[in-house]
Design a protein around this motif. Structure first.
Motif, mmCIF file in Angstrom:
data_model
loop_
_atom_site.group_PDB
_atom_site.id
_atom_site.type_symbol
_atom_site.label_atom_id
_atom_site.label_comp_id
_atom_site.label_asym_id
_atom_site.label_seq_id
_atom_site.Cartn_x
_atom_site.Cartn_y
_atom_site.Cartn_z
ATOM 1 N N ARG A 183 0.812 -1.220 0.000
ATOM 2 C CA ARG A 183 0.000 0.000 0.000
ATOM 3 C C ARG A 183 0.843 1.266 0.000
ATOM 4 O O ARG A 183 0.309 2.371 -0.165
ATOM 5 C CB ARG A 183 -0.917 0.006 1.218
ATOM 6 C CG ARG A 183 -1.963 -1.085 1.223
ATOM 7 C CD ARG A 183 -2.632 -1.210 2.575
ATOM 8 N NE ARG A 183 -1.701 -1.734 3.584
ATOM 9 C CZ ARG A 183 -2.024 -1.933 4.860
ATOM 10 N NH1 ARG A 183 -3.243 -1.634 5.269
ATOM 11 N NH2 ARG A 183 -1.138 -2.428 5.705
ATOM 12 N N ILE A 184 2.171 1.118 0.180
ATOM 13 C CA ILE A 184 3.046 2.275 0.344
ATOM 14 C C ILE A 184 3.931 2.448 -0.877
ATOM 15 O O ILE A 184 4.575 1.501 -1.331
ATOM 16 C CB ILE A 184 3.916 2.130 1.608
ATOM 17 C CG1 ILE A 184 3.034 1.979 2.839
ATOM 18 C CG2 ILE A 184 4.844 3.338 1.762
ATOM 19 C CD1 ILE A 184 3.805 1.728 4.124
ATOM 20 N N ARG A 185 3.991 3.677 -1.381
ATOM 21 C CA ARG A 185 4.877 4.024 -2.483
ATOM 22 C C ARG A 185 5.847 5.097 -2.000
ATOM 23 O O ARG A 185 5.487 5.965 -1.194
ATOM 24 C CB ARG A 185 4.073 4.544 -3.680
ATOM 25 C CG ARG A 185 4.957 5.015 -4.820
ATOM 26 C CD ARG A 185 4.158 5.413 -6.036
ATOM 27 N NE ARG A 185 5.019 5.983 -7.051
ATOM 28 C CZ ARG A 185 4.602 6.377 -8.245
ATOM 29 N NH1 ARG A 185 3.328 6.269 -8.567
ATOM 30 N NH2 ARG A 185 5.451 6.892 -9.117
ATOM 31 N N ARG A 186 7.056 5.046 -2.522
ATOM 32 C CA ARG A 186 8.080 6.034 -2.178
ATOM 33 C C ARG A 186 8.127 7.127 -3.235
ATOM 34 O O ARG A 186 7.995 6.867 -4.441
ATOM 35 C CB ARG A 186 9.440 5.344 -2.065
ATOM 36 C CG ARG A 186 10.605 6.275 -1.826
ATOM 37 C CD ARG A 186 11.890 5.497 -1.626
ATOM 38 N NE ARG A 186 13.032 6.389 -1.439
ATOM 39 C CZ ARG A 186 14.223 6.003 -0.998
ATOM 40 N NH1 ARG A 186 14.428 4.722 -0.711
ATOM 41 N NH2 ARG A 186 15.196 6.883 -0.847
ATOM 42 N N ALA A 187 8.309 8.388 -2.805
ATOM 43 C CA ALA A 187 8.493 9.514 -3.716
ATOM 44 C C ALA A 187 9.731 10.281 -3.290
ATOM 45 O O ALA A 187 10.203 10.151 -2.149
ATOM 46 C CB ALA A 187 7.272 10.425 -3.705
ATOM 47 N N ALA A 188 10.273 11.076 -4.191
ATOM 48 C CA ALA A 188 11.475 11.864 -3.903
ATOM 49 C C ALA A 188 11.103 13.093 -3.090
ATOM 50 O O ALA A 188 10.290 13.921 -3.530
ATOM 51 C CB ALA A 188 12.153 12.273 -5.200
ATOM 52 N N GLY A 189 11.679 13.219 -1.911
ATOM 53 C CA GLY A 189 11.447 14.388 -1.078
ATOM 54 C C GLY A 189 12.179 15.595 -1.617
ATOM 55 O O GLY A 189 13.124 15.473 -2.402
ATOM 56 N N GLY A 190 11.763 16.779 -1.204
ATOM 57 C CA GLY A 190 12.382 18.021 -1.655
ATOM 58 C C GLY A 190 13.112 18.747 -0.553
ATOM 59 O O GLY A 190 13.223 18.261 0.575
ATOM 60 N N ARG A 191 13.560 19.947 -0.878
ATOM 61 C CA ARG A 191 14.339 20.740 0.073
ATOM 62 C C ARG A 191 13.476 21.221 1.234
ATOM 63 O O ARG A 191 13.912 21.271 2.373
ATOM 64 C CB ARG A 191 14.973 21.930 -0.648
ATOM 65 C CG ARG A 191 15.935 22.739 0.206
ATOM 66 C CD ARG A 191 16.712 23.716 -0.660
ATOM 67 N NE ARG A 191 15.822 24.646 -1.314
ATOM 68 C CZ ARG A 191 15.475 25.833 -0.805
ATOM 69 N NH1 ARG A 191 15.938 26.206 0.387
ATOM 70 N NH2 ARG A 191 14.662 26.646 -1.449
ATOM 71 N N GLU A 192 12.232 21.591 0.927
ATOM 72 C CA GLU A 192 11.306 22.071 1.941
ATOM 73 C C GLU A 192 10.131 21.101 2.072
ATOM 74 O O GLU A 192 9.871 20.292 1.176
ATOM 75 C CB GLU A 192 10.785 23.465 1.575
ATOM 76 C CG GLU A 192 11.865 24.521 1.399
ATOM 77 C CD GLU A 192 12.583 24.857 2.688
ATOM 78 O OE1 GLU A 192 12.023 24.570 3.774
ATOM 79 O OE2 GLU A 192 13.697 25.406 2.627
ATOM 80 N N ARG A 193 9.403 21.230 3.167
ATOM 81 C CA ARG A 193 8.244 20.374 3.390
ATOM 82 C C ARG A 193 7.256 20.457 2.231
ATOM 83 O O ARG A 193 6.751 19.445 1.756
ATOM 84 C CB ARG A 193 7.556 20.791 4.694
ATOM 85 C CG ARG A 193 6.255 20.028 4.967
ATOM 86 C CD ARG A 193 5.444 20.685 6.071
ATOM 87 N NE ARG A 193 4.173 20.000 6.282
ATOM 88 C CZ ARG A 193 3.984 19.021 7.148
ATOM 89 N NH1 ARG A 193 4.984 18.598 7.899
ATOM 90 N NH2 ARG A 193 2.797 18.462 7.268
ATOM 91 N N ALA A 194 6.992 21.677 1.764
ATOM 92 C CA ALA A 194 6.023 21.853 0.687
ATOM 93 C C ALA A 194 6.450 21.111 -0.569
ATOM 94 O O ALA A 194 5.605 20.564 -1.294
ATOM 95 C CB ALA A 194 5.824 23.339 0.391
ATOM 96 N N ASP A 195 7.750 21.086 -0.861
ATOM 97 C CA ASP A 195 8.251 20.352 -2.024
ATOM 98 C C ASP A 195 7.977 18.857 -1.870
ATOM 99 O O ASP A 195 7.580 18.177 -2.822
ATOM 100 C CB ASP A 195 9.759 20.576 -2.194
ATOM 101 C CG ASP A 195 10.115 22.023 -2.455
ATOM 102 O OD1 ASP A 195 9.594 22.599 -3.421
ATOM 103 O OD2 ASP A 195 10.919 22.573 -1.683
#
Length: 232
Positions: free
Chosen positions: A72-84
């Motif tokens: 059920r879990i997918r990984r995504a690339a995090g960004g520099r800020e929380r909003a990213d």
């Protein structure tokens, strides 16, 4: 019946104030990492459609967690800020088939003590809301506004002040648009509600428990260790 929902967990931060050897979401408490405790609060809920965890590209801790293999879990690339990171999570949900009018909950990776009744209250309270909203707690203590010299300028009326917590719950399309536009405008976005506010909307406050704490400092971890020392 509570609303069906997707979940985004921004978890690309390092948590420098913990002064630990790894990001705070991977610190151990009660036999599991903080992030695993956080995720389990949602994975047990029957209305959950799926989860995206936004992580740093070079994160070596996530792949070794048992929960990382949950379908059920997918990984995504995090960004520099929380909003990213949140925006990347929303984009990943779109690619998973989530619709613009689907509900998305965004929750802090290091906020593992969410009460299940608070989660249910949020889902039920906002199921038909035109905007969405967030868990929050009314201010309890006397609040002071400080000047540049570190002295009190005034006492703030606490009756209109709330502490913003997570989860925060909004329609995918509206939140995605608000975050993207705010980032393009270089607006400081501290949480998802602030992006919606900047877009001219008024999120609803849903009162939750004050012990839905975000682990930020070593004493927060110590508090959880004591709290969870008894059977849960």
């Amino acid at each position: 019946m509570s609303a069906r929902f997707w979940l985004v967990i921004p978890a690309a931060g390092i948590g420098a104030r913990m002064a630990a050897d790894r990001p705070k979401q991977y610190l151990q408490v009660a036999g599991r990492s903080i992030l695993e405790h956080t995720l389990q609060r949602f994975l047990d809920h029957p209305a959950l459609r799926g989860v995206v965890v936004s992580l740093a590209a070079d994160d070596p801790y996530w792949p070794v967690l048992a929960v990382a293999s949950d379908p059920r879990i997918r990984r995504a690339a995090g960004g520099r800020e929380r909003a990213d990171s949140v925006l990347a999570g929303l984009e990943a949900l779109k690619s998973e088939g989530a619709a613009d009018d689907d509900w998305v909950l965004v929750h802090d990776a290091a906020r593992p003590n969410l009460a299940l009744e608070d989660l249910q209250r949020l889902l039920d309270s906002l199921a038909d809301d035109p905007v969405g909203g967030l868990l929050a707690v009314p201010a309890r203590d006397t609040l002071k506004r400080a000047g540049a010299d570190g002295r009190v300028q005034e006492t703030v009326d606490r009756s209109v002040i709330w502490q913003a917590y997570t989860p925060q719950m909004f329609r995918l399309g509206a939140l995605r648009q608000a975050l993207a536009q705010a980032l393009r405008a270089q607006v400081a976005i501290t949480d998802e509600a602030s992006a919606m506010e900047w877009a001219g909307l008024a999120p609803r406050l849903v009162e939750g428990r004050a012990d839905n704490l975000k682990v930020t400092r070593p004493e927060d971890l110590q508090y959880l260790q004591v709290l969870w020392s008894e059977p849960r």
